[in-house]
Design a protein around this motif. Structure first.
Motif, PDB file in Angstrom:
ATOM      1  N   GLN A  50     -20.135  25.260   1.778  1.00 12.19           N
ATOM      2  CA  GLN A  50     -19.035  25.802   1.570  1.00 12.19           C
ATOM      3  C   GLN A  50     -19.257  26.687   0.189  1.00 12.19           C
ATOM      4  OE1 GLN A  50     -15.949  25.680   3.057  1.00 12.19           O
ATOM      5  NE2 GLN A  50     -15.306  27.408   1.535  1.00 12.19           N
ATOM      6  N   THR A  51     -19.955  26.118  -0.917  1.00 10.51           N
ATOM      7  CA  THR A  51     -20.362  26.857  -1.903  1.00 10.51           C
ATOM      8  C   THR A  51     -21.185  27.992  -1.713  1.00 10.51           C
ATOM      9  OG1 THR A  51     -20.138  24.812  -3.440  1.00 10.51           O
ATOM     10  CG2 THR A  51     -21.519  26.601  -4.207  1.00 10.51           C
ATOM     11  N   MET A  52     -22.233  28.007  -0.621  1.00  7.43           N
ATOM     12  CA  MET A  52     -22.751  29.189  -0.259  1.00  7.43           C
ATOM     13  C   MET A  52     -21.915  29.910   0.419  1.00  7.43           C
ATOM     14  SD  MET A  52     -26.179  27.123   1.122  1.00  7.43           S
ATOM     15  CE  MET A  52     -26.802  28.680   2.051  1.00  7.43           C
ATOM     16  N   LYS A  53     -21.103  29.674   1.384  1.00 10.74           N
ATOM     17  CA  LYS A  53     -19.961  30.499   1.772  1.00 10.74           C
ATOM     18  C   LYS A  53     -19.211  31.230   1.075  1.00 10.74           C
ATOM     19  CE  LYS A  53     -16.090  30.198   5.079  1.00 10.74           C
ATOM     20  NZ  LYS A  53     -14.837  29.452   4.875  1.00 10.74           N
ATOM     21  N   ASP A  54     -18.803  30.468  -0.037  1.00  8.65           N
ATOM     22  CA  ASP A  54     -17.828  31.214  -0.841  1.00  8.65           C
ATOM     23  C   ASP A  54     -18.551  32.482  -1.957  1.00  8.65           C
ATOM     24  OD1 ASP A  54     -15.813  29.524  -0.105  1.00  8.65           O
ATOM     25  OD2 ASP A  54     -16.036  28.204  -1.792  1.00  8.65           O
ATOM     26  N   ARG A  55     -20.025  32.104  -1.752  1.00 17.33           N
ATOM     27  CA  ARG A  55     -20.778  33.271  -2.592  1.00 17.33           C
ATOM     28  C   ARG A  55     -21.073  34.455  -1.882  1.00 17.33           C
ATOM     29  NH1 ARG A  55     -24.889  29.200  -5.373  1.00 17.33           N
ATOM     30  NH2 ARG A  55     -23.549  28.041  -6.452  1.00 17.33           N
ATOM     31  N   SER A  58     -23.555  35.825  20.665  1.00  9.13           N
ATOM     32  CA  SER A  58     -22.656  35.632  21.583  1.00  9.13           C
ATOM     33  C   SER A  58     -22.098  36.432  22.657  1.00  9.13           C
ATOM     34  CB  SER A  58     -21.370  34.809  20.666  1.00  9.13           C
ATOM     35  OG  SER A  58     -20.645  36.053  20.067  1.00  9.13           O
ATOM     36  N   LYS A  59     -22.499  37.730  22.386  1.00  4.79           N
ATOM     37  CA  LYS A  59     -22.140  38.877  23.271  1.00  4.79           C
ATOM     38  C   LYS A  59     -20.660  39.042  23.251  1.00  4.79           C
ATOM     39  CE  LYS A  59     -26.049  38.412  26.288  1.00  4.79           C
ATOM     40  NZ  LYS A  59     -26.824  37.658  25.537  1.00  4.79           N
ATOM     41  N   GLY A  60     -20.157  38.681  22.048  1.00  3.64           N
ATOM     42  CA  GLY A  60     -18.573  38.815  21.927  1.00  3.64           C
ATOM     43  C   GLY A  60     -17.676  37.763  22.679  1.00  3.64           C
ATOM     44  N   LYS A  61     -18.277  36.923  23.199  1.00  4.78           N
ATOM     45  CA  LYS A  61     -17.654  35.966  24.078  1.00  4.78           C
ATOM     46  C   LYS A  61     -17.181  34.851  23.190  1.00  4.78           C
ATOM     47  CE  LYS A  61     -20.139  37.436  28.131  1.00  4.78           C
ATOM     48  NZ  LYS A  61     -20.970  36.949  29.216  1.00  4.78           N
ATOM     49  N   VAL A  62     -17.438  34.624  21.988  1.00  6.20           N
ATOM     50  CA  VAL A  62     -17.176  33.501  21.453  1.00  6.20           C
ATOM     51  C   VAL A  62     -16.490  33.783  19.995  1.00  6.20           C
ATOM     52  CG1 VAL A  62     -18.116  31.488  20.066  1.00  6.20           C
ATOM     53  CG2 VAL A  62     -18.997  32.002  22.059  1.00  6.20           C
ATOM     54  N   THR A  63     -15.366  33.203  19.835  1.00  7.74           N
ATOM     55  CA  THR A  63     -14.665  33.560  18.509  1.00  7.74           C
ATOM     56  C   THR A  63     -14.704  32.124  17.521  1.00  7.74           C
ATOM     57  OG1 THR A  63     -12.581  32.755  19.555  1.00  7.74           O
ATOM     58  CG2 THR A  63     -13.117  35.021  19.668  1.00  7.74           C
ATOM     59  N   ILE A  64     -14.990  32.412  16.387  1.00  2.00           N
ATOM     60  CA  ILE A  64     -15.035  31.252  15.425  1.00  2.00           C
ATOM     61  C   ILE A  64     -14.246  31.595  14.293  1.00  2.00           C
ATOM     62  CG2 ILE A  64     -17.215  31.997  14.660  1.00  2.00           C
ATOM     63  CD1 ILE A  64     -18.041  29.070  14.255  1.00  2.00           C
ATOM     64  N   SER A  65     -13.297  30.575  13.606  1.00  2.00           N
ATOM     65  CA  SER A  65     -12.792  31.091  12.492  1.00  2.00           C
ATOM     66  C   SER A  65     -12.311  29.801  11.625  1.00  2.00           C
ATOM     67  CB  SER A  65     -11.462  31.817  12.902  1.00  2.00           C
ATOM     68  OG  SER A  65     -10.712  30.800  13.764  1.00  2.00           O
ATOM     69  N   ASP A  66     -11.689  29.824  10.567  1.00 11.70           N
ATOM     70  CA  ASP A  66     -11.133  28.814   9.632  1.00 11.70           C
ATOM     71  C   ASP A  66     -12.651  27.737   9.354  1.00 11.70           C
ATOM     72  OD1 ASP A  66      -8.994  29.883   9.881  1.00 11.70           O
ATOM     73  OD2 ASP A  66      -8.283  28.627  12.004  1.00 11.70           O
ATOM     74  N   LEU A 120     -12.807  26.939  17.215  1.00  8.98           N
ATOM     75  CA  LEU A 120     -13.949  27.648  18.270  1.00  8.98           C
ATOM     76  C   LEU A 120     -13.244  27.959  19.291  1.00  8.98           C
ATOM     77  CD1 LEU A 120     -17.054  28.553  18.568  1.00  8.98           C
ATOM     78  CD2 LEU A 120     -17.243  26.030  19.540  1.00  8.98           C
ATOM     79  N   GLN A 121     -13.022  29.153  19.665  1.00  8.08           N
ATOM     80  CA  GLN A 121     -12.356  29.540  21.015  1.00  8.08           C
ATOM     81  C   GLN A 121     -10.747  28.867  20.935  1.00  8.08           C
ATOM     82  OE1 GLN A 121     -14.409  31.811  21.950  1.00  8.08           O
ATOM     83  NE2 GLN A 121     -14.061  31.644  23.996  1.00  8.08           N
ATOM     84  N   GLY A 122     -10.329  28.928  19.881  1.00  7.07           N
ATOM     85  CA  GLY A 122      -8.966  28.552  19.511  1.00  7.07           C
ATOM     86  C   GLY A 122      -8.721  26.676  19.441  1.00  7.07           C
ATOM     87  N   MET A 123     -10.047  26.139  19.604  1.00  6.06           N
ATOM     88  CA  MET A 123     -10.148  24.746  19.443  1.00  6.06           C
ATOM     89  C   MET A 123     -10.496  24.182  18.204  1.00  6.06           C
ATOM     90  SD  MET A 123     -11.315  23.671  23.342  1.00  6.06           S
ATOM     91  CE  MET A 123     -11.630  22.187  22.945  1.00  6.06           C
ATOM     92  N   PRO A 124      -9.999  23.331  17.580  1.00  4.26           N
ATOM     93  CA  PRO A 124     -10.636  22.622  16.458  1.00  4.26           C
ATOM     94  C   PRO A 124     -11.720  22.061  16.796  1.00  4.26           C
ATOM     95  CG  PRO A 124      -8.491  21.352  16.953  1.00  4.26           C
ATOM     96  CD  PRO A 124      -8.521  22.675  17.654  1.00  4.26           C
TER      97      PRO A 124
END
Length: 152
Positions: free
Chosen positions: A29-34, A51-59, A71-75
């Motif tokens: 998390q520290t590395m991500k924040d930097r 991923s050829k744009g086929k995979v979404t990742i967030s949060d 990942l793809q709308g699933m936690p």
């Protein structure tokens, strides 16, 4: 359970330093924040390319024992379930439709050289194995290779 093993890779850092970094996921998390906006953009472009744009990742978030994302709308969450000091870190998928475990094994071979091997066990349902199994070939190697690039 299907097993995928990486080749043995070399990390040019002391085994204790590698273990300390990998056994506490909050450091990610520290590395991500930097990361600068440019670095985040570059990582997103590389991810989209792979991923050829086929995979979404967030949060994406980390605590000492967990790494989670959407990942793809699933936690999805991965948590550390076992640590053998300086040698092994074992992870398990949590909140996942498929049971999976991952081991990172570390062996110090010189004062500033550590060998790493990644083993991934995934319980792929029989009917999905033909579609998913071949996509997991090489994942353990990719993870091990990524571990060689982390600053320790």
């Amino acid at each position: 359970m299907s097993r995928y093993e990486s080749q043995v890779k070399t990390i040019y850092a002391a085994q204790a330093n590698v273990y300390a970094r990998l056994s506490d996921l909050s450091q990610l998390q520290t590395m991500k924040d930097r990361l600068t906006p440019e670095q985040k953009s570059m990582i997103k472009e590389k991810f989209d390319e792979v991923s050829k744009g086929k995979v979404t990742i967030s949060d994406i978030a980390f605590t000492e024992d967990t790494a989670s994302c959407t990942l793809q709308g699933m936690p999805v969450c991965v948590k550390i379930i076992d640590r053998e000091p300086i040698k092994t870190i074992k992870f398990a998928a949590d909140k996942s439709p498929v049971a999976a475990t991952l081991w990172i094994q570390l062996i110090g071979t010189a004062p500033y050289e550590t060998k790493v091997k990644v083993t991934l066990d995934v319980d792929i349902p029989f009917f999905l194995k033909p579609m998913v199994g071949s996509k997991l070939d090489g994942v353990a190697d990719q993870i091990a290779e990524a571990l060689t690039r982390i600053p320790y």
